[in-house]
Design a protein around this motif. Structure first.
Motif, mmCIF file in Angstrom:
data_model
loop_
_atom_site.group_PDB
_atom_site.id
_atom_site.type_symbol
_atom_site.label_atom_id
_atom_site.label_comp_id
_atom_site.label_asym_id
_atom_site.label_seq_id
_atom_site.Cartn_x
_atom_site.Cartn_y
_atom_site.Cartn_z
ATOM 1 N N LEU A 297 -41.990 26.517 -1.778
ATOM 2 C CA LEU A 297 -40.952 26.483 -0.743
ATOM 3 C C LEU A 297 -40.068 25.255 -0.885
ATOM 4 C CD1 LEU A 297 -42.897 27.706 2.428
ATOM 5 C CD2 LEU A 297 -41.288 29.004 1.022
ATOM 6 N N ASP A 298 -40.653 24.121 -1.244
ATOM 7 C CA ASP A 298 -39.859 22.903 -1.447
ATOM 8 C C ASP A 298 -38.897 23.068 -2.619
ATOM 9 O OD1 ASP A 298 -41.159 21.644 0.663
ATOM 10 O OD2 ASP A 298 -42.659 20.691 -0.634
ATOM 11 N N VAL A 299 -39.358 23.686 -3.693
ATOM 12 C CA VAL A 299 -38.498 23.914 -4.859
ATOM 13 C C VAL A 299 -37.334 24.834 -4.482
ATOM 14 C CG1 VAL A 299 -38.393 24.864 -7.198
ATOM 15 C CG2 VAL A 299 -40.398 23.546 -6.470
ATOM 16 N N LEU A 300 -37.627 25.891 -3.754
ATOM 17 C CA LEU A 300 -36.582 26.831 -3.359
ATOM 18 C C LEU A 300 -35.556 26.174 -2.440
ATOM 19 C CD1 LEU A 300 -38.753 30.009 -2.672
ATOM 20 C CD2 LEU A 300 -37.402 29.485 -4.718
ATOM 21 N N GLU A 301 -36.022 25.317 -1.546
ATOM 22 C CA GLU A 301 -35.090 24.618 -0.662
ATOM 23 C C GLU A 301 -34.190 23.681 -1.461
ATOM 24 O OE1 GLU A 301 -33.076 23.249 2.776
ATOM 25 O OE2 GLU A 301 -34.095 25.095 2.190
ATOM 26 N N ASN A 371 -30.484 35.039 -7.322
ATOM 27 C CA ASN A 371 -31.909 34.765 -7.186
ATOM 28 C C ASN A 371 -32.164 33.281 -7.455
ATOM 29 O OD1 ASN A 371 -34.699 34.609 -7.435
ATOM 30 N ND2 ASN A 371 -34.887 36.511 -8.586
ATOM 31 N N LEU A 372 -32.640 32.559 -6.434
ATOM 32 C CA LEU A 372 -32.874 31.118 -6.549
ATOM 33 C C LEU A 372 -34.294 30.779 -6.996
ATOM 34 C CD1 LEU A 372 -31.064 29.890 -3.301
ATOM 35 C CD2 LEU A 372 -30.174 29.925 -5.639
ATOM 36 N N ALA A 373 -35.124 31.787 -7.236
ATOM 37 C CA ALA A 373 -36.524 31.540 -7.596
ATOM 38 C C ALA A 373 -36.645 31.313 -9.100
ATOM 39 C CB ALA A 373 -37.405 32.700 -7.155
ATOM 40 N N CYS A 374 -36.194 30.136 -9.512
ATOM 41 C CA CYS A 374 -36.209 29.780 -10.927
ATOM 42 C C CYS A 374 -36.309 28.260 -11.037
ATOM 43 C CB CYS A 374 -34.947 30.269 -11.628
ATOM 44 S SG CYS A 374 -33.429 29.506 -11.020
ATOM 45 N N PRO A 375 -36.753 27.755 -12.186
ATOM 46 C CA PRO A 375 -36.775 26.302 -12.366
ATOM 47 C C PRO A 375 -35.384 25.701 -12.150
ATOM 48 C CG PRO A 375 -38.044 27.372 -14.090
ATOM 49 C CD PRO A 375 -37.339 28.464 -13.334
ATOM 50 N N THR A 376 -35.329 24.563 -11.525
ATOM 51 C CA THR A 376 -34.041 23.946 -11.210
ATOM 52 C C THR A 376 -33.151 23.769 -12.436
ATOM 53 O OG1 THR A 376 -34.941 22.865 -9.240
ATOM 54 C CG2 THR A 376 -32.946 21.921 -10.198
ATOM 55 N N PRO A 377 -33.667 23.352 -13.592
ATOM 56 C CA PRO A 377 -32.781 23.246 -14.766
ATOM 57 C C PRO A 377 -32.113 24.564 -15.146
ATOM 58 C CG PRO A 377 -34.804 22.030 -15.151
ATOM 59 C CD PRO A 377 -35.011 22.811 -13.884
#
Length: 395
Positions: A297-301, A371-377
């Motif tokens: 959840l923190d990564v997605l935010e 879709n935001l569910a991916c590694p930030t890079p």
């Protein structure tokens, strides 16, 4: 700390998301980045992987049934995460939310009946309605151009539910793709109208675990009676833990007579169940991988904040701030491109592949679901591509 930085290589695998690029765009598009279908580009929770590996080594893959451990895992998750009390007797297993919804439609509607949906909405809703011979009544969501937020037209909803041919409504909470997490008051109003007009409410809550701070998901059953008994809730661990390929979902049906009708419809297609590894993964996910999910959840935010910053820095691009889900609904109408031109811009210039808004109904024209569910890079790479492409438009 868990690994949310590794980007698995999913091109030329069994991934439907990445195969879409090959199927639709053809040769010469191997560099296009998929940000469409709602599964994640993260390595799985290690707790789930360990449980599956152990099962693969020691289990026999015969006919299964849901054990007490399975029901305890589902009940415990709903209690901890949503303050929702679920009786195991209410739970009906399925290999997916949409198969379960289709089973419910076969159980409780007849060809020619009217069903209410709220476009722009998850496109399998439309497919399910048409596939079961139903007439769609669209209670189109209302888009506030200034607030960049969607609301429900309750007067229109009441009129459509009042149609004597209307027997069911499909509700998406949180809403895919526009990202609304319907409030308890909004859900009560919907419930009251469905009860008044004797319309069965089918509530897709597969994204229920993804609600941002300040926008808590209200599970429909948490409203209590009489609302809960007038609805069927459809849930799954598959979005939460990226388990879609393991085929596992659960429907909560409180009314005994409704359960009996649903069971007949399920039996008529040979029964509904969960795959062996779906059973194993669901237990491991709900019982052991909650810390992985909280970190996710923190990564997605973080990714959402980056997208919001990107949209603010580009005229003609507006983010509809998601209250829930890991999907972002982005308004590109300000670029002045028609549907074909916007598609070509994304695929050929930016070299990215989103879900086009028109997939969710004509109301979605000019929007893209990201879709935001991916590694930030990976997300930053997409932003760099979009930035370069938008520069060619003077944006």
């Amino acid at each position: 700390m868990f690994d949310f930085d590794t980007r698995p290589e999913r091109r030329h695998t069994t991934s439907a998301k990445w195969k879409l690029i090959e199927d639709e765009l053809g040769a010469g598009h191997d560099d296009v980045v998929a940000m469409s279908v709602a599964d994640m580009e993260f390595v799985p929770a290690p707790q789930v992987v360990d449980a599956i590996v152990d099962a693969a080594r020691h289990d026999v893959f015969g006919y299964d049934y849901a054990t007490d451990a399975y029901y305890d895992a589902v009940v415990g998750w709903m209690r901890r995460r949503h303050a929702l009390e679920v009786d195991p007797a209410w739970i009906r297993l399925s290999d997916g939310v949409m198969p379960a919804i289709n089973t419910a439609l076969r159980a409780f509607t007849h060809p020619g009946d009217v069903i209410v949906i709220q476009r722009p909405v998850y496109y399998p809703f439309t497919d399910a309605a048409r596939g079961n011979g139903l007439t769609i009544a669209n209670n189109a969501l209302v888009y506030d151009e200034d607030a960049h937020r969607y609301t429900i037209d309750f007067d229109d909803l009441d009129a459509k539910l009042a149609d004597p041919r209307c027997t069911a409504m499909l509700l998406c909470n949180p809403h895919n793709p526009v990202g609304r997490v319907w409030t308890a008051d909004e859900l009560r109003r919907i419930g009251e109208m469905c009860i008044a007009h004797d319309v069965l409410l089918l509530v897709d809550e597969i994204h229920a675990d993804f609600a941002r701070d300040g926008h808590p998901t209200t599970m429909f059953g948490a409203l209590g009676e009489p609302y809960a008994s007038h609805a069927i809730e459809f849930t799954a661990p598959t979005k939460t833990f990226n388990l879609a390929g393991l085929l596992c979902s659960n429907a909560f049906i409180r009314d005994e007579r409704m359960r009996a009708r649903y069971d007949v419809a399920a039996a008529n297609i040979g029964g509904m169940t969960v795959s062996h590894f779906g059973l194993v993964a669901c237990i491991a996910a709900y019982d052991d991988a909650e810390t992985w999910f909280d970190e996710l959840l923190d990564v997605l935010e973080h990714n959402r904040v980056l997208l919001a910053d990107f949209a603010r820095s580009h005229p003609g691009v507006e983010l509809v701030e998601p209250e829930g889900t890991y999907l972002a609904w982005v308004d590109f109408r300000g670029l002045g491109l028609d549907a074909d031109a916007l598609r070509d811009f994304m695929h050929e210039r930016a070299r990215v592949y989103f879900d086009e808004g028109v997939m969710f109904g004509p109301e979605g024209a000019g929007f893209e679901r990201i879709n935001l569910a991916c590694p930030t890079p990976m997300l930053q790479e997409v932003f760099a591509r979009l930035d370069a492409a938008l520069a060619t438009l003077g944006r």
